[in-house]
Design an enzyme around this catalytic site. Structure first.
Site, PDB file in Angstrom:
ATOM      1  N   LYS A 118       8.506   8.296   9.199  1.00 57.47           N
ATOM      2  CA  LYS A 118       9.614   8.412   8.238  1.00 57.47           C
ATOM      3  C   LYS A 118       9.861   9.893   7.911  1.00 57.47           C
ATOM      4  O   LYS A 118       9.039  10.756   8.249  1.00 57.47           O
ATOM      5  CB  LYS A 118       9.267   7.586   6.993  1.00 57.47           C
ATOM      6  CG  LYS A 118       9.169   6.066   7.282  1.00 57.47           C
ATOM      7  CD  LYS A 118       8.761   5.306   6.026  1.00 57.47           C
ATOM      8  CE  LYS A 118       8.703   3.806   6.265  1.00 57.47           C
ATOM      9  NZ  LYS A 118       8.275   3.060   5.048  1.00 57.47           N
ATOM     10  N   TYR A 134      16.615  -2.565   7.321  1.00 61.29           N
ATOM     11  CA  TYR A 134      15.958  -3.080   6.112  1.00 61.29           C
ATOM     12  C   TYR A 134      16.761  -4.197   5.449  1.00 61.29           C
ATOM     13  O   TYR A 134      16.647  -4.411   4.246  1.00 61.29           O
ATOM     14  CB  TYR A 134      15.720  -1.934   5.126  1.00 61.29           C
ATOM     15  CG  TYR A 134      14.520  -1.070   5.479  1.00 61.29           C
ATOM     16  CD1 TYR A 134      13.238  -1.616   5.606  1.00 61.29           C
ATOM     17  CD2 TYR A 134      14.651   0.303   5.672  1.00 61.29           C
ATOM     18  CE1 TYR A 134      12.133  -0.839   5.922  1.00 61.29           C
ATOM     19  CE2 TYR A 134      13.547   1.098   5.994  1.00 61.29           C
ATOM     20  CZ  TYR A 134      12.293   0.522   6.113  1.00 61.29           C
ATOM     21  OH  TYR A 134      11.196   1.290   6.418  1.00 61.29           O
ATOM     22  N   PHE A 163      14.252  -1.522  -5.179  1.00 60.20           N
ATOM     23  CA  PHE A 163      14.006  -0.217  -4.550  1.00 60.20           C
ATOM     24  C   PHE A 163      14.881   0.038  -3.319  1.00 60.20           C
ATOM     25  O   PHE A 163      14.828   1.108  -2.731  1.00 60.20           O
ATOM     26  CB  PHE A 163      12.522  -0.079  -4.163  1.00 60.20           C
ATOM     27  CG  PHE A 163      12.011  -1.144  -3.228  1.00 60.20           C
ATOM     28  CD1 PHE A 163      12.205  -1.053  -1.852  1.00 60.20           C
ATOM     29  CD2 PHE A 163      11.324  -2.252  -3.721  1.00 60.20           C
ATOM     30  CE1 PHE A 163      11.746  -2.037  -0.987  1.00 60.20           C
ATOM     31  CE2 PHE A 163      10.857  -3.242  -2.861  1.00 60.20           C
ATOM     32  CZ  PHE A 163      11.067  -3.123  -1.491  1.00 60.20           C
ATOM     33  N   THR A 211       0.981  -1.237   2.488  1.00 61.16           N
ATOM     34  CA  THR A 211       2.252  -0.631   2.080  1.00 61.16           C
ATOM     35  C   THR A 211       2.053   0.442   0.996  1.00 61.16           C
ATOM     36  O   THR A 211       2.646   1.509   1.054  1.00 61.16           O
ATOM     37  CB  THR A 211       3.202  -1.733   1.546  1.00 61.16           C
ATOM     38  OG1 THR A 211       3.331  -2.741   2.563  1.00 61.16           O
ATOM     39  CG2 THR A 211       4.578  -1.178   1.229  1.00 61.16           C
ATOM     40  N   ASN A 266       5.540   6.571   2.147  1.00 57.84           N
ATOM     41  CA  ASN A 266       4.343   6.101   2.868  1.00 57.84           C
ATOM     42  C   ASN A 266       4.362   6.422   4.370  1.00 57.84           C
ATOM     43  O   ASN A 266       3.677   5.786   5.168  1.00 57.84           O
ATOM     44  CB  ASN A 266       4.078   4.610   2.588  1.00 57.84           C
ATOM     45  CG  ASN A 266       5.211   3.715   3.021  1.00 57.84           C
ATOM     46  OD1 ASN A 266       6.181   4.178   3.625  1.00 57.84           O
ATOM     47  ND2 ASN A 266       5.088   2.425   2.735  1.00 57.84           N
ATOM     48  N   HIS A 282       6.448   3.500   9.474  1.00 56.56           N
ATOM     49  CA  HIS A 282       6.865   2.097   9.531  1.00 56.56           C
ATOM     50  C   HIS A 282       6.255   1.429  10.763  1.00 56.56           C
ATOM     51  O   HIS A 282       6.106   2.079  11.802  1.00 56.56           O
ATOM     52  CB  HIS A 282       8.395   1.996   9.640  1.00 56.56           C
ATOM     53  CG  HIS A 282       8.861   0.627  10.044  1.00 56.56           C
ATOM     54  ND1 HIS A 282       9.036  -0.391   9.132  1.00 56.56           N
ATOM     55  CD2 HIS A 282       9.142   0.090  11.265  1.00 56.56           C
ATOM     56  CE1 HIS A 282       9.410  -1.492   9.780  1.00 56.56           C
ATOM     57  NE2 HIS A 282       9.489  -1.225  11.076  1.00 56.56           N
ATOM     58  N   GLU A 296      13.729  -4.679  16.353  1.00 55.16           N
ATOM     59  CA  GLU A 296      13.825  -3.282  15.902  1.00 55.16           C
ATOM     60  C   GLU A 296      13.906  -2.321  17.084  1.00 55.16           C
ATOM     61  O   GLU A 296      14.613  -1.309  17.020  1.00 55.16           O
ATOM     62  CB  GLU A 296      12.637  -2.968  14.981  1.00 55.16           C
ATOM     63  CG  GLU A 296      12.739  -3.742  13.667  1.00 55.16           C
ATOM     64  CD  GLU A 296      11.493  -3.655  12.792  1.00 55.16           C
ATOM     65  OE1 GLU A 296      10.544  -2.917  13.146  1.00 55.16           O
ATOM     66  OE2 GLU A 296      11.461  -4.339  11.746  1.00 55.16           O
TER      67      GLU A 296
END
Ligand code: UDP
Length: 160
Positions: A20, A60, A68, A102, A123, A126, A137
């Site tokens: 990320k 997502y 969030f 997570t 975090n 992914h 994905e």
């Protein structure tokens, strides 16, 4: 039931792993790729990529109703990400183990999030949560000609 045959009938899976924007900005790309590479999974696709908002929303979409979600879309599109496609028997669950929980404060030491992060909203990585999502994905983030079918030189030393 023949337990000694289980390994040979387990299916080859593929999973989508992504560093990320925080992982890229913090210079963690090499460390993160290295963990999957050293484990022995097969790298089939790799690119640095600025994710458009529409793609983040599609990726997502299952979290659309979470509080969030707007912050998550902003985070994922805030800078380049590193997209990876990895292949191997059991790679989906194994990648999730390498990545850790997570919430990085609950992630075990030795996992990527356990070693390298402190907040759920930052975090660093992914990983697909099921084989179906792995396919979905990889299709979403990669064009077909960005993926390579190849046999690494180390193959006979990884698998008997
Ligand atoms: N997330 C967040 N706050 C939360 C839960 C999740 O910001 O309370 C973000 C976080 O970046 C997480 C992503 O949303 O990695 C997807 O959430 P999911 O529950 O699918 O976790 P993952 O599969 O990434 O561990």
């Amino acid at each position: 039931f023949l337990p000694h045959l289980v390994a040979s009938i387990e299916e080859v899976e593929e999973t989508y792993v992504m560093v990320k924007p925080d992982g890229v900005q913090r210079g963690l790309v090499g460390d993160i790729i290295s963990r999957f590479e050293k484990k022995g999974f097969l790298l089939k696709g790799l690119k640095l990529f600025q994710c458009p908002k529409e793609l983040a929303e599609e990726h997502y979409k299952e979290l659309k109703d979470k509080s969030f979600y707007p912050k998550l879309i902003k985070y994922i599109t805030s800078g380049p990400v590193v997209c990876m496609a990895w292949e191997g028997i059991g790679v989906v669950a194994s990648a999730r183990k390498l990545i850790g929980a997570t919430n990085p404060l609950q992630a075990d030491p030795g996992t990527i999030r356990g070693d390298l992060a402190v907040q759920t909203g930052r975090n660093v990585v992914h990983g697909s949560d099921s084989p179906d999502n792995g396919h979905r994905e990889i299709d979403l983030w990669f064009k077909q000609d960005e993926l390579c079918e190849w046999v690494p030189a180390q193959e006979p030393w990884l698998k008997e």
